[in-house]
Design a protein around this motif. Structure first.
Motif, short mmCIF file in Angstrom:
data_model
loop_
_atom_site.label_atom_id
_atom_site.label_comp_id
_atom_site.label_asym_id
_atom_site.label_seq_id
_atom_site.Cartn_x
_atom_site.Cartn_y
_atom_site.Cartn_z
N GLU A 184 0.81 -1.21 0.00
CA GLU A 184 0.00 0.00 0.00
C GLU A 184 0.85 1.26 0.00
OE1 GLU A 184 -2.40 -0.66 3.42
OE2 GLU A 184 -3.62 -2.17 2.41
N ALA A 185 2.03 1.20 0.58
CA ALA A 185 2.89 2.38 0.68
C ALA A 185 3.67 2.64 -0.61
CB ALA A 185 3.87 2.22 1.83
N LEU B 60 8.08 3.73 8.09
CA LEU B 60 7.56 4.82 8.91
C LEU B 60 6.18 4.47 9.43
CD1 LEU B 60 8.01 7.74 9.92
CD2 LEU B 60 6.93 8.51 7.81
N HIS B 61 5.33 3.94 8.57
CA HIS B 61 3.97 3.56 8.95
C HIS B 61 3.98 2.45 10.00
CE1 HIS B 61 -0.34 3.40 8.33
NE2 HIS B 61 -0.26 2.08 8.31
N ILE C 273 15.00 -2.81 8.28
CA ILE C 273 14.30 -3.98 8.80
C ILE C 273 13.25 -4.45 7.80
CG2 ILE C 273 12.68 -4.78 10.58
CD1 ILE C 273 14.20 -2.92 12.54
N VAL C 274 12.50 -3.51 7.26
CA VAL C 274 11.48 -3.86 6.26
C VAL C 274 12.14 -4.48 5.04
CG1 VAL C 274 9.68 -2.97 4.72
CG2 VAL C 274 9.87 -2.10 7.06
N GLY D 145 -1.36 -2.65 6.48
CA GLY D 145 -0.34 -1.68 6.84
C GLY D 145 -0.16 -1.45 8.32
N HIS D 146 -0.91 -2.11 9.17
CA HIS D 146 -0.86 -1.86 10.60
C HIS D 146 0.11 -2.77 11.30
CE1 HIS D 146 -4.11 1.02 10.45
NE2 HIS D 146 -4.70 0.21 9.61
N LYS D 147 0.57 -2.34 12.48
CA LYS D 147 1.53 -3.12 13.26
C LYS D 147 1.01 -4.51 13.57
CE LYS D 147 4.03 0.63 15.39
NZ LYS D 147 4.44 1.27 16.64
N ARG D 148 -0.30 -4.65 13.80
CA ARG D 148 -0.86 -5.95 14.12
C ARG D 148 -0.57 -6.95 13.02
NH1 ARG D 148 -7.18 -7.12 14.18
NH2 ARG D 148 -6.78 -6.39 12.11
#
Length: 78
Positions: free
Chosen positions: A3-4, A12-13, A20-21, A66-69
């Motif tokens: 999505e980014a 950043l998101h 790391i990503v 896109g969320h940390k979960r």
């Protein structure tokens, strides 16, 4: 990440460092034996394989890719 369209924005998101990503995506691609992204100096887009995998990832994360979960579920944040 999909999505980014950019590893730095995805990091950043997610609240993690960009390397790391990059490492986690590279490792996932190595494990699967396919490239998931087409990388250019203007960002990245999903390959056909990435397009096939994307719905599975988003459905298993409740649509919040896109969320940390969901990142935790796929070991992007550990």
């Amino acid at each position: 990440m999909a999505e980014a369209s950019n590893f730095s924005r995805a990091a950043l998101h997610l609240g993690v460092a960009q390397p790391i990503v990059t490492r986690k995506i590279r490792k996932l691609e190595e494990d699967l034996g396919v490239n998931l992204f087409i990388r250019t100096n203007r960002g990245c887009t999903l390959t056909q394989e990435g397009e096939l995998l994307y719905p599975t990832i988003t459905s298993e994360s409740g649509g919040n890719c896109g969320h940390k979960r969901s990142a935790n579920a796929y070991s992007l944040v550990s």
